[in-house]
Design an enzyme around this catalytic site. Structure first.
Site, PDB file in Angstrom:
ATOM      1  N   CYS A 112      32.157  40.021   5.803  1.00 55.54           N
ATOM      2  CA  CYS A 112      31.059  39.669   6.717  1.00 55.54           C
ATOM      3  C   CYS A 112      31.473  38.619   7.703  1.00 55.54           C
ATOM      4  CB  CYS A 112      29.742  39.475   5.959  1.00 55.54           C
ATOM      5  SG  CYS A 112      28.195  39.314   7.097  1.00 55.54           S
ATOM      6  N   CYS A 134      32.152  41.814  14.795  1.00 52.08           N
ATOM      7  CA  CYS A 134      31.234  42.283  13.515  1.00 52.08           C
ATOM      8  C   CYS A 134      31.919  43.280  12.785  1.00 52.08           C
ATOM      9  CB  CYS A 134      29.771  42.462  13.948  1.00 52.08           C
ATOM     10  SG  CYS A 134      28.750  43.022  12.827  1.00 52.08           S
TER      11      CYS A 134
END
Length: 250
Positions: free
Chosen positions: A80, A198
């Site tokens: 993440c 991302c």
């Protein structure tokens, strides 16, 4: 005999992309290299991509490192990017140290990769100075990502924030839409395009097509994470598996 490596991933509970894109990259590698890979995950609760949820999620990462080290994985990735970058400048170094210490305590010292640190290292490998970035995050979180990248020595010339707060909606994006989205960027003077900063927003299928159109290296957080994992395993990274970093084109 072919050696099999265990790939451990610490992922947000709502992330479904890192467990598809990293295996896809490494399965592609298996077609031309002798090594084989298995994939193992531990999850941190997170549904909405907000600073508050990200901070609460990050606190769970140490438990995940313990669980994965029980499986004696060969490398461990924290999947993440924005959770790390929203915690403050340079936090990927802190996170990597803390996670490694947990594996040492469990008598299973394991190399650690964070997607945030992997993106920074990947940009360095590509010789980037000026970059453009696409994120799915809300603008305030995207600004934190831009600040983090610039603090690491790069100039972010332009960026796009798609402003998608729901993490499952991020995963549902069609990666081929990036072929149109990137055209909203001003790429003047840009050395490298980060087509997805991302690891939840899919981009793998679009990377080579965009790179062929714009003629500069194109990468993503997932590609950089895979590259960094291979480096930690002391495996050859210059193999044709998609993306400038992993193809060895640059």
């Amino acid at each position: 005999m072919k050696k099999t490596y265990r790939i451990g991933q610490i992922v947000p509970s709502s992330n479904i992309t890192m467990e598809t894109e990293i295996p896809a990259l490494l399965r592609s590698r298996e077609t031309i290299s002798p090594e084989r890979f298995t994939f193992h995950s531990s999850r941190m609760r997170m549904k909405k991509v907000t600073k508050e949820e990200l901070e609460a999620m990050d606190a769970q990462s140490l438990k995940c490192a313990q669980e994965l080290s029980d499986a004696r994985v060969d490398v461990m990735g924290y999947a993440c990017l924005v959770a790390i970058m929203s915690m403050g400048r340079g936090y990927h170094c802190v996170s990597e140290t803390n996670l490694h210490e947990e594996t040492v305590k469990n008598d299973a010292p394991t190399p650690i990769v964070t997607s945030a640190g992997a993106l920074i290292n990947g940009l360095k490998v590509l010789g980037a100075k000026k970059v453009a970035v696409i994120t799915p995050y809300m603008k305030p979180l995207t600004q934190l990502v831009v600040d983090y990248i610039e603090h690491q020595g790069f100039e972010v010339m332009d960026f796009i924030a798609l402003e998608i707060p729901d993490n499952l909606e991020v995963a549902a994006q069609d990666p081929m839409n990036l072929l149109d989205i990137y055209k909203r960027l001003d790429l003047t003077g840009v050395d490298v395009l980060v087509v997805s900063a991302c690891v939840q927003m899919p981009s793998l299928e679009a990377i080579d097509a965009i790179e062929n159109e714009i003629g500069i290296p194109v990468t993503s957080a997932a590609v950089c994470t895979t590259y960094e994992m291979l480096k930690k395993l002391a495996l050859d990274t210059k193999v044709p598996m998609g993306g400038a970093l992993l193809s060895g084109k640059y």
